[in-house]
Design an enzyme around this catalytic site. Structure first.
Site, PDB file in Angstrom:
ATOM      1  CB  CYS A  59      -0.919  -0.013   1.222  1.00 20.11           C
ATOM      2  SG  CYS A  59      -1.906   1.487   1.356  1.00 20.11           S
ATOM      3  CB  CYS A  90      -0.673   2.406   4.120  1.00 17.52           C
ATOM      4  SG  CYS A  90      -2.135   1.784   3.322  1.00 17.52           S
ATOM      5  CG  ASP A  91       3.170   1.006   4.486  1.00 16.12           C
ATOM      6  OD1 ASP A  91       2.799   1.426   5.608  1.00 16.12           O
ATOM      7  OD2 ASP A  91       2.885  -0.126   4.059  1.00 16.12           O
TER       8      ASP A  91
END
Ligand code: NAP
Length: 300
Positions: free
Chosen positions: A132, A135-136
């Site tokens: 992701c 997200c990261d």
């Protein structure tokens, strides 16, 4: 006595759209999701091809869809469906903590990330191996990262990461991308996106705490702080095995989203469809709700 007319399983764009249409048509409707509403929308940083919305985040679109569905009377609940069976004209969906009875079911449980299966992938998950970018990605600001894959997700997320990271190297097993041409053109135009084509990642290595490099099938070693893996999706259809006809795990439907089991409809990424987009998932949801409406009317 059914708990709901229509139970929607999965509350991503397909499920939320189905819940909106079904509840707006006057049916008592619940959408259940083991993770809460949003589905894969929550992983999309920017969506620029949803009609009428020149640019929005997946999160904002998910919130708007949820609000719209509940405004028409749909309920959205946390619950994980474990099995589905049909008794007479009633569907019984067994969840972890209860059973839900409904006249029709719209299955919109989506899909999950496929893993690469190379050395180090599991060991370094959360330590630089990610599925992701939204997200990261921000953890790797100014760093060098690798993106694996050649589909829309790999290209979209490589573009996103190129805004945050110093360099992004796309490693793809073929020399041609399957992602959309418009995305390819943008990738080729980015100075800090490099390409390693016709190669696989064979190993991801580090110091035990963080990723440091990836080895490719031709022996190349790329220094990298993170490896983002976007090599496709696996449909979340396990509970439909033996219930409805599947094709490589994807739920077979006709043009009205009807599965092989009358009263069970499927929508979105989980079904057999050549093009998986937020807008097509939402379209599927609307179609499935309309077909469920017709099905229930025929029951009465
Ligand atoms: P995808 O289209 O199935 O692409 C997966 C990519 O991973 C392919 O390039 C494939 O290579 C590669 N791959 C698969 N298994 C591999 C392996 N074991 N080792 C190395 N490479 C491997 O998946 P996706 O990109 O996640 O997209 C999923 C769906 O969502 C698609 O229908 C897509 O159109 C849609 N989507 C749309 C958007 C958008 O509209 N902006 C954004 C994201 C996703 P090959 O090409 O060689 O098969």
């Amino acid at each position: 006595m059914a708990d709901y007319d229509i139970l929607v399983i999965g509350a991503g764009p397909a499920g939320l759209s189905a819940a909106s249409y079904a509840s707006r048509a006057g049916y008592s409707t619940a959408a259940i999701d083991s993770m809460g509403p949003g589905g894969q929308l929550l992983y999309i940083d920017e969506i620029e091809n949803y009609p009428g919305l020149p640019s929005t985040s997946g999160y904002a679109l998910s919130e708007a869809m949820e609000k719209q569905a509940t405004s028409f009377g749909a309920t959205i609940e946390f619950a994980e469906a474990k099995s589905i069976r049909k008794e007479g004209n009633e569907f019984i969906t067994v969840c972890t903590d209860r059973e839900i009875r409904s006249k029709a079911v719209i299955y919109a449980a989506g899909a999950r990330h496929r893993h690469l299966g190379c050395i180090g992938e599991e060991e370094y998950q959360g330590k630089g191996v990610s599925y992701c970018a939204t997200c990261d990605g921000p953890f790797f600001r100014g760093k060098d990262v690798i993106v694996v894959g050649g589909g829309d997700t790999a290209l979209t997320d490589a573009l996103y990461l190129s805004k945050i990271c110093r360099t992004v190297t796309i490693v793809h097993r073929r020399t041609e991308f399957r992602g959309q041409k418009a995305l390819q053109d943008r990738v080729f135009a980015k100075e800090n996106i490099k390409l390693e084509l016709g190669k696989n990642v064979t190993a991801i290595k580090g110091d035990g705490k963080l990723v440091q490099e990836a080895e490719l099938s031709d022996g190349t070693v790329l220094k990298a702080d993170a490896v983002f893996i976007f090599v496709g999706i696996i449909p979340n259809s396990e509970i439909l095995e033996g219930v409805a006809e599947l094709d490589h795990g994807f739920v077979k439907t006709d043009g009205k989203m009807a599965t092989s089991l009358p009263g069970l409809f499927a929508a979105g990424d989980v079904r057999t469809t050549p093009f998986r987009q937020v807008v097509t998932a939402a379209g599927d949801g609307a179609e499935a709700a309309h077909a469920a409406d017709e099905y229930i009317q025929d029951l009465d």
